[in-house]
Design an enzyme around this catalytic site. Structure first.
Site, PDB file in Angstrom:
ATOM      1  N   ALA A  63      23.248  -9.012   8.501  1.00 59.29           N
ATOM      2  CA  ALA A  63      24.621  -8.516   8.521  1.00 59.29           C
ATOM      3  C   ALA A  63      24.718  -7.349   7.539  1.00 59.29           C
ATOM      4  CB  ALA A  63      25.582  -9.629   8.124  1.00 59.29           C
ATOM      5  N   GLY A 108      21.282 -12.465   9.392  1.00 54.93           N
ATOM      6  CA  GLY A 108      21.943 -12.451  10.698  1.00 54.93           C
ATOM      7  C   GLY A 108      21.000 -12.050  11.827  1.00 54.93           C
ATOM      8  N   GLU A 111      19.311 -15.023  12.833  1.00 54.40           N
ATOM      9  CA  GLU A 111      20.281 -15.900  13.504  1.00 54.40           C
ATOM     10  C   GLU A 111      20.505 -15.474  14.962  1.00 54.40           C
ATOM     11  OE1 GLU A 111      22.958 -15.432  10.027  1.00 54.40           O
ATOM     12  OE2 GLU A 111      23.174 -17.595  10.185  1.00 54.40           O
ATOM     13  N   GLU A 131      20.086 -14.695   2.392  1.00 51.54           N
ATOM     14  CA  GLU A 131      21.503 -14.803   2.025  1.00 51.54           C
ATOM     15  C   GLU A 131      21.738 -15.383   0.637  1.00 51.54           C
ATOM     16  OE1 GLU A 131      20.360 -15.461   5.054  1.00 51.54           O
ATOM     17  OE2 GLU A 131      21.814 -14.863   6.587  1.00 51.54           O
TER      18      GLU A 131
HETATM   19  N1  CO8 Z   1      23.088  -4.180   5.466  1.00 53.86           N
HETATM   20  C1  CO8 Z   1      23.431  -2.883   5.275  1.00 53.86           C
HETATM   21  N2  CO8 Z   1      22.537  -1.879   5.251  1.00 53.86           N
HETATM   22  C2  CO8 Z   1      21.251  -2.197   5.446  1.00 53.86           C
HETATM   23  C3  CO8 Z   1      20.816  -3.519   5.641  1.00 53.86           C
HETATM   24  C4  CO8 Z   1      21.819  -4.536   5.658  1.00 53.86           C
HETATM   25  N3  CO8 Z   1      21.511  -5.818   5.894  1.00 53.86           N
HETATM   26  N4  CO8 Z   1      19.474  -3.530   5.775  1.00 53.86           N
HETATM   27  C5  CO8 Z   1      19.086  -2.252   5.666  1.00 53.86           C
HETATM   28  N5  CO8 Z   1      20.141  -1.442   5.469  1.00 53.86           N
HETATM   29  C6  CO8 Z   1      20.167   0.008   5.304  1.00 53.86           C
HETATM   30  C7  CO8 Z   1      19.758   0.433   3.905  1.00 53.86           C
HETATM   31  O1  CO8 Z   1      20.834   0.333   3.022  1.00 53.86           O
HETATM   32  C8  CO8 Z   1      19.320   1.859   4.172  1.00 53.86           C
HETATM   33  O2  CO8 Z   1      20.471   2.646   4.302  1.00 53.86           O
HETATM   34  P1  CO8 Z   1      20.623   4.016   3.447  1.00 53.86           P
HETATM   35  O3  CO8 Z   1      19.462   4.856   3.902  1.00 53.86           O
HETATM   36  O4  CO8 Z   1      21.956   4.539   3.829  1.00 53.86           O
HETATM   37  O5  CO8 Z   1      20.498   3.590   2.010  1.00 53.86           O
HETATM   38  C9  CO8 Z   1      18.662   1.763   5.542  1.00 53.86           C
HETATM   39  O6  CO8 Z   1      19.198   0.600   6.159  1.00 53.86           O
HETATM   40  C10 CO8 Z   1      17.161   1.638   5.493  1.00 53.86           C
HETATM   41  O7  CO8 Z   1      16.856   0.516   4.690  1.00 53.86           O
HETATM   42  P2  CO8 Z   1      15.895   0.594   3.386  1.00 53.86           P
HETATM   43  O8  CO8 Z   1      15.894   1.973   2.823  1.00 53.86           O
HETATM   44  O9  CO8 Z   1      16.305  -0.518   2.468  1.00 53.86           O
HETATM   45  O10 CO8 Z   1      14.501   0.287   4.073  1.00 53.86           O
HETATM   46  P3  CO8 Z   1      13.246  -0.411   3.388  1.00 53.86           P
HETATM   47  O11 CO8 Z   1      12.127  -0.248   4.351  1.00 53.86           O
HETATM   48  O12 CO8 Z   1      13.056   0.055   2.004  1.00 53.86           O
HETATM   49  O13 CO8 Z   1      13.638  -1.982   3.310  1.00 53.86           O
HETATM   50  C11 CO8 Z   1      14.508  -4.066   4.105  1.00 53.86           C
HETATM   51  C12 CO8 Z   1      13.853  -2.711   4.478  1.00 53.86           C
HETATM   52  C13 CO8 Z   1      13.506  -4.942   3.358  1.00 53.86           C
HETATM   53  C14 CO8 Z   1      14.869  -4.752   5.430  1.00 53.86           C
HETATM   54  C15 CO8 Z   1      15.746  -3.805   3.227  1.00 53.86           C
HETATM   55  O14 CO8 Z   1      16.564  -2.831   3.881  1.00 53.86           O
HETATM   56  C16 CO8 Z   1      16.578  -5.030   3.011  1.00 53.86           C
HETATM   57  O15 CO8 Z   1      16.225  -5.860   2.186  1.00 53.86           O
HETATM   58  N6  CO8 Z   1      17.706  -5.143   3.744  1.00 53.86           N
HETATM   59  C17 CO8 Z   1      18.634  -6.246   3.564  1.00 53.86           C
HETATM   60  C18 CO8 Z   1      18.097  -7.515   4.211  1.00 53.86           C
HETATM   61  C19 CO8 Z   1      19.061  -8.652   4.008  1.00 53.86           C
HETATM   62  O16 CO8 Z   1      19.292  -9.099   2.900  1.00 53.86           O
HETATM   63  N7  CO8 Z   1      19.604  -9.186   5.132  1.00 53.86           N
HETATM   64  C20 CO8 Z   1      20.520 -10.302   5.099  1.00 53.86           C
HETATM   65  C21 CO8 Z   1      21.915  -9.837   4.983  1.00 53.86           C
HETATM   66  S1  CO8 Z   1      23.057 -11.185   4.775  1.00 53.86           S
HETATM   67  C22 CO8 Z   1      23.304 -11.765   6.367  1.00 53.86           C
HETATM   68  O17 CO8 Z   1      22.639 -11.370   7.287  1.00 53.86           O
HETATM   69  C23 CO8 Z   1      24.370 -12.768   6.543  1.00 53.86           C
HETATM   70  C24 CO8 Z   1      24.539 -13.169   8.002  1.00 53.86           C
HETATM   71  C25 CO8 Z   1      25.675 -14.146   8.176  1.00 53.86           C
HETATM   72  C26 CO8 Z   1      27.010 -13.522   8.492  1.00 53.86           C
HETATM   73  C27 CO8 Z   1      27.111 -12.992   9.877  1.00 53.86           C
HETATM   74  C28 CO8 Z   1      28.445 -13.236  10.477  1.00 53.86           C
HETATM   75  C29 CO8 Z   1      28.595 -12.462  11.815  1.00 53.86           C
END
Ligand code: CO8
Length: 257
Positions: A63, A108, A111, A131
């Site tokens: 998410a 998500g 999920e 999460e």
């Molecule tokens: N949310 C928002 N932006 C994201 C997300 C995310 N989950 N994942 C990646 N991005 C964005 C980054 O911010 C970045 O944007 P920008 O260039 O503008 O800064 C772009 O995507 C590229 O990402 P990275 O530069 O971080 O790429 P890397 O290769 O360095 O890293 C990762 C990739 C490891 C996937 C890293 O992006 C990361 O850790 N992302 C977050 C993963 C995460 O924690 N996911 C879980 C989120 S919580 C959740 O899913 C809850 C679900 C339940 C609720 C749903 C109800 C509908």
């Protein structure tokens, strides 16, 4: 729709989540578009739906954390409920659904894959529930579907630690059905849907409903439901065709009637 595309390939639909600059992260609009696309597909009735993420880096990286960081509790509840409704359209859809996981499937994203009937992962796919590291929990069905799929102990370990696992590990614990080469998940899903589509479509639909029922009810009630679904199929032309074709030593031609 801005972030979801549907491509029809014969009798199979490929639903692609395409928000590549954010690794296909799900904000409210993306989740709503997934729901809208699935509703449309349900009325169109393809033989199978493949769900995938655009690009090779991510299936869905979860998410949208930035959007969630601004949510009040009631907004978060609504977000979760919209997510649940969209996932129910995958899970409860009469049409078989297959996730072709081509990269990060986190939170998500995992999920969404869990709500599909079958998961195929490319070897570069990464799974996990980060999460709790964000101070929240898997709110799009993960706490409910993961224990049902891989058992409560392993599910709790993954959810409590937030640890990321490889496609190979995901296969070992039964989170994915099979692992294929990098870039091959979508093709492998297509091959699987071709195998499914060769069978009686009504038989597949009712099998899905019966298998789903097994997760919700006790064995006796589930068996009653199975017997009813079994009987229902005997009223279809497909069942006559399938069984007659066996006797006539030819391939059946199913019409979905
Ligand atoms: N949310 C928002 N932006 C994201 C997300 C995310 N989950 N994942 C990646 N991005 C964005 C980054 O911010 C970045 O944007 P920008 O260039 O503008 O800064 C772009 O995507 C590229 O990402 P990275 O530069 O971080 O790429 P890397 O290769 O360095 O890293 C990762 C990739 C490891 C996937 C890293 O992006 C990361 O850790 N992302 C977050 C993963 C995460 O924690 N996911 C879980 C989120 S919580 C959740 O899913 C809850 C679900 C339940 C609720 C749903 C109800 C509908």
């Amino acid at each position: 729709m801005n972030y979801v595309t549907i491509q029809h390939e014969d009798d199979v639909a490929v639903l692609t989540i395409d928000r590549q600059e954010k690794l296909n992260a799900l904000d409210r609009q993306v989740v709503e578009e997934i729901g809208q696309a699935l509703l449309e597909l349900e009325s169109e009735g393809p033989r199978a739906i493949i769900v995938t993420g655009a690009g090779e880096r991510a299936f869905i990286a979860g998410a949208d954390i930035r959007a969630m960081s601004m949510m009040e509790p009631l907004e978060a509840k609504r977000f979760s409920e919209i997510g649940h409704a969209a996932m129910a359209l995958l899970d409860r859809s009469p049409i078989p659904t297959i996730a072709a996981v081509n990269g990060y499937a986190l939170g998500g994203g995992c999920e969404v894959a869990l709500a599909c009937d079958i998961r195929i992962a490319a070897e570069n796919a990464t799974f996990g529930f980060p999460e709790v590291g964000l101070g929240i929990l898997p709110g799009m069905g993960g706490t409910q579907r993961l224990p049902r799929l891989i058992g409560p102990a392993l599910a709790k370990e993954l959810i409590f630690t937030g640890r990321r696992i490889s496609a190979g590990e995901a296969r070992e614990i039964g989170l994915v059905n099979r692992v294929v080469g990098e870039g091959e998940a979508l093709n492998a899903a297509r091959e699987l849907t071709a195998e499914i589509s060769a069978n009686g479509p009504l038989a597949v639909r009712h099998s899905k409903a019966a298998a789903n029922r097994s997760l919700d009810v006790d064995l006796i009630s589930g068996l009653e439901y199975e017997a009813d679904q079994f009987a229902l199929l005997f009223a279809t032309e497909d069942a006559r065709e399938g069984m007659n074709a066996f006797g006539e030593k030819r391939k059946p031609e199913f019409e979905g009637r």
